[in-house]
Design a protein around this motif. Structure first.
Motif, mmCIF file in Angstrom:
data_model
loop_
_atom_site.group_PDB
_atom_site.id
_atom_site.type_symbol
_atom_site.label_atom_id
_atom_site.label_comp_id
_atom_site.label_asym_id
_atom_site.label_seq_id
_atom_site.Cartn_x
_atom_site.Cartn_y
_atom_site.Cartn_z
ATOM 1 N N THR A 11 0.828 -1.213 0.000
ATOM 2 C CA THR A 11 0.000 0.000 0.000
ATOM 3 C C THR A 11 0.856 1.255 0.000
ATOM 4 O OG1 THR A 11 -1.700 -1.203 1.221
ATOM 5 C CG2 THR A 11 -1.858 1.193 1.241
ATOM 6 N N THR A 12 1.928 1.239 0.791
ATOM 7 C CA THR A 12 2.807 2.405 0.863
ATOM 8 C C THR A 12 3.532 2.626 -0.467
ATOM 9 O OG1 THR A 12 3.113 1.996 3.225
ATOM 10 C CG2 THR A 12 4.661 3.500 2.178
ATOM 11 N N ILE A 13 3.959 1.557 -1.118
ATOM 12 C CA ILE A 13 4.609 1.693 -2.426
ATOM 13 C C ILE A 13 3.625 2.262 -3.442
ATOM 14 C CG2 ILE A 13 5.597 0.398 -4.380
ATOM 15 C CD1 ILE A 13 6.951 -1.439 -2.284
ATOM 16 N N CYS A 14 2.386 1.786 -3.427
ATOM 17 C CA CYS A 14 1.361 2.317 -4.338
ATOM 18 C C CYS A 14 1.145 3.806 -4.082
ATOM 19 C CB CYS A 14 0.048 1.558 -4.181
ATOM 20 S SG CYS A 14 0.109 -0.119 -4.809
ATOM 21 N N TRP A 15 1.035 4.178 -2.805
ATOM 22 C CA TRP A 15 0.857 5.593 -2.467
ATOM 23 C C TRP A 15 2.049 6.401 -2.930
ATOM 24 C CZ3 TRP A 15 3.960 8.773 0.426
ATOM 25 C CH2 TRP A 15 3.466 10.065 0.624
ATOM 26 N N PHE A 16 3.264 5.841 -2.734
ATOM 27 C CA PHE A 16 4.491 6.546 -3.105
ATOM 28 C C PHE A 16 4.534 6.785 -4.612
ATOM 29 C CE2 PHE A 16 9.026 7.499 -3.078
ATOM 30 C CZ PHE A 16 9.172 8.133 -1.857
ATOM 31 N N THR A 36 12.167 3.777 -5.607
ATOM 32 C CA THR A 36 10.806 3.883 -5.082
ATOM 33 C C THR A 36 10.538 2.891 -3.967
ATOM 34 O OG1 THR A 36 9.989 4.732 -7.182
ATOM 35 C CG2 THR A 36 8.353 3.758 -5.711
ATOM 36 N N SER A 37 10.889 1.626 -4.156
ATOM 37 C CA SER A 37 10.615 0.593 -3.158
ATOM 38 C C SER A 37 11.341 0.883 -1.842
ATOM 39 C CB SER A 37 11.019 -0.783 -3.696
ATOM 40 O OG SER A 37 10.824 -1.762 -2.705
ATOM 41 N N ASP A 38 12.629 1.206 -1.937
ATOM 42 C CA ASP A 38 13.405 1.485 -0.728
ATOM 43 C C ASP A 38 12.884 2.723 0.003
ATOM 44 O OD1 ASP A 38 15.045 -0.686 -1.231
ATOM 45 O OD2 ASP A 38 16.593 0.517 -2.249
ATOM 46 N N LEU A 39 12.585 3.786 -0.739
ATOM 47 C CA LEU A 39 12.098 5.016 -0.122
ATOM 48 C C LEU A 39 10.731 4.813 0.532
ATOM 49 C CD1 LEU A 39 13.200 7.627 -2.810
ATOM 50 C CD2 LEU A 39 14.128 7.367 -0.493
ATOM 51 N N ALA A 40 9.871 4.045 -0.130
ATOM 52 C CA ALA A 40 8.542 3.788 0.420
ATOM 53 C C ALA A 40 8.652 2.971 1.705
ATOM 54 C CB ALA A 40 7.673 3.064 -0.603
#
Length: 153
Positions: A11-16, A36-40
């Motif tokens: 969910t956080t990756i999708c939001w990011f 993106t994945s690491d930052l999310a």
């Protein structure tokens, strides 16, 4: 997605990604796609750490209205600002020692320059209201400490 942690990460990756897309639309700076994945996940971890800290809430002091002593009145006043209308409202209520409302007033006035000014205008109007009704021996009660201090001085 049997793992609740996995659902949070997803969910956080999708939001990011959605958030980055919006930044691109307004020509804002975005992170490289491969990060993106690491930052999310880092964002989610920070959020969860902040959420896990205990929050100590200070309960507001419960204010209970007390009637005046026998033979006295209590005059409560307040002001409310309606910035979108460019106006303010003033309310005044006079009660006796049995808590019975003797008189009440509501007026709409032009919006003053500050809340303190509004509360002071409300206090002044409360005093004038008492004089108009020929009521004597009243205790004034308002919300603004600075207005009440100014009146006492």
């Amino acid at each position: 997605m049997q793992n609740p942690r996995g659902a949070d990460v997803f969910t956080t990756i999708c939001w990011f990604i959605w958030n980055q897309r919006n930044k691109i639309r307004v020509k804002d700076i975005v992170a490289p796609l491969e990060k993106t994945s690491d930052l999310a996940q880092q964002y989610l971890m920070e959020f969860q750490q902040l959420r896990s800290k205990p929050v100590t809430k200070k309960l507001p002091k419960k204010v209970i209205w007390k009637p005046p002593d026998a033979g006295l009145l209590k005059t409560n006043f307040d002001g409310a600002a309606f910035e979108d209308l460019g106006a303010a409202g003033i309310g005044v209520v006079d009660r006796n020692s049995s808590s019975k409302v003797l008189a009440a007033l509501f007026e709409i006035i032009p919006l003053p320059s500050s809340i303190v000014a509004l509360e002071t205008i409300a206090a002044r109007r409360a005093i004038l209201f008492l004089h108009e009704l020929d009521l004597h021996g009243s205790i004034l009660e308002g919300d603004s400490e600075s207005s009440m201090l100014a009146i006492k001085n």
